[in-house]
Design a protein around this motif. Structure first.
Motif: not given
Ligand code: SF4
Ligand code: FES
Length: 384
Positions: A54-59, A64-68, A93-94
């Protein structure tokens, strides 16, 4: 409106039918998770390679998430109630799990192929300057390209480049390395009173920038350095001071009125070269011992660079397959010294005193105290 109200009403009978825990099978391993859990979090429960990168999601960052798209997975069965596969790969992540869902991550050739493509896209504009980048050794993109990337690229055009910008006294933005994951934007939104930077412009022109070149002045803004998955946002007090794998990460704490005061000190000998938040096995900021997210304030990060500012707890656990873990194995039993025997009783450290040969290893020069990176002048001045 009427219909929506009707749909949202759950009779006690319907509620009873919904299981509290959903069973999901990822790469042939079944795990039970609470309803509302994302596929990514369910896979992290299993751990290891089953967890998608996961490069964009951050718990710890809401939204966050859904971009990369690095976390794409294949859903081969949607749920027990509707076992049809999902036609496209989905961002894990989404996408939330359903009861009886069957997911493929590393067991899917489609996923691996797509991920190779995503890595190639992320590297279209990202420079290959790892040998001089401060993030090398703890860069998520570096790890991702080793584990999921191709050896080459088909991209033939010029990469976009930007001038480096100092964002205040402590942070430097090197936009050329940014992958537009938005994590730093969420940090500023969620940890500071007023966000002064964001993603400006669109498409190929998108960039992280401060509005009208404003400095980022906020007690918690230093956390953008920790969440940046690449070397786009770096700590100016640490830039070019040392390679991260030569430093020793130590857990330490202090009484701080602003944050949890629980940090990792990156030491070389007794010198503290930088201070960061503590990270978990997914390279995300760990919860503090009080159970709150372990974000740290700028005072702890930038102003407390002496070991006596801290209560040192011991070596930080290093779970990741990272070069940083080299030579830092807790409980290591060293092999019996053989050189001494071979050299007729001479101690090995007397055979070659590196400080006599190389001035750049002079222990009297405090790298953490000099302004900017060390240069040959730093060492020449010392010897004059
Ligand atoms: S600067 Fe770093 S954290 Fe911010 S969007 Fe770019 S890659 Fe993400
Ligand atoms: S981690 Fe899921 S899209 Fe980036």
């Amino acid at each position: 409106m009427c219909c929506r109200i009707k749909l949202n009403i759950m009779t006690p009978e319907i509620k009873k039918d919904i299981p509290k825990l959903f069973k999901v099978t990822i790469d042939n391993i079944t795990v039970e998770v609470e309803a509302g859990t994302s596929i990514l979090q369910a896979a992290r429960k299993i751990g290891g390679d089953v967890a998608p990168p996961a490069m964009c999601y951050y718990s710890a960052l809401k939204g966050s998430g859904g971009k990369c798209r690095t976390c794409l997975v294949e859903v081969v069965a949607g749920s027990t109630a509707d076992p049809r596969p999902m036609p496209k790969l989905v961002a894990s992540c989404r996408t939330n799990v359903m009861d009886g869902m069957v997911v493929k991550n590393i067991t899917s050739e489609r996923v691996l192929e797509a991920r190779r493509g995503v890595v190639e896209f992320l590297l279209i504009n990202h420079p290959l300057d790892c040998p001089i980048c401060d993030q090398a050794g703890e860069c998520d993109l570096q790890d991702l390209s080793y584990s999921h990337g191709e050896a080459g690229t088909r991209y033939e055009f010029k990469r976009r480049t930007f001038e480096r910008v100092d964002l205040g006294d402590y942070i430097q933005l090197h936009m050329t390395r940014c992958i537009l994951c938005y994590r730093c934007v969420y940090v500023a939104d969620q940890l500071s009173d007023k966000r002064e930077h964001g993603v400006l412009d669109r498409g190929d022109h998108s960039q992280i920038a401060t509005f009208i070149a404003k400095n980022l002045k906020n007690d918690f803004i230093g956390n953008v350095i920790d969440v940046c998955p690449v070397g786009a946002l770096t700590d100016r007090t640490f830039r070019f001071k040392n390679r991260v794998w030569f430093t020793k990460p130590m857990y330490a704490h202090r009484d701080c009125s602003k944050c949890c005061g629980e940090v990792t000190l990156w030491q070389r000998g007794d010198e503290v070269l930088r201070v960061t938040a503590r990270k978990n096995e997914w390279a995300e900021v760990k919860n503090s011992t009080k159970g709150t997210p372990g974000w740290i304030c700028n005072e702890c990060r930038f102003d407390k660079k002496k070991t006596n500012d801290w209560v040192i707890e011991g070596l930080a656990p290093l779970n990741r397959h990272s070069v940083i873990s080299q030579n830092k194995y807790p409980g290591l039993v060293m092999p019996k010294e053989t050189i001494k025997k071979v050299m007729n009783g001479k101690e090995p450290n007397l055979l070659m005193d590196i400080h006599e040969i190389s001035g750049v290893n002079d222990p009297e020069i405090k790298l953490s105290e000099i302004e900017g990176p060390a240069t040959s002048e730093t060492f020449e001045k010392k010897s004059q």
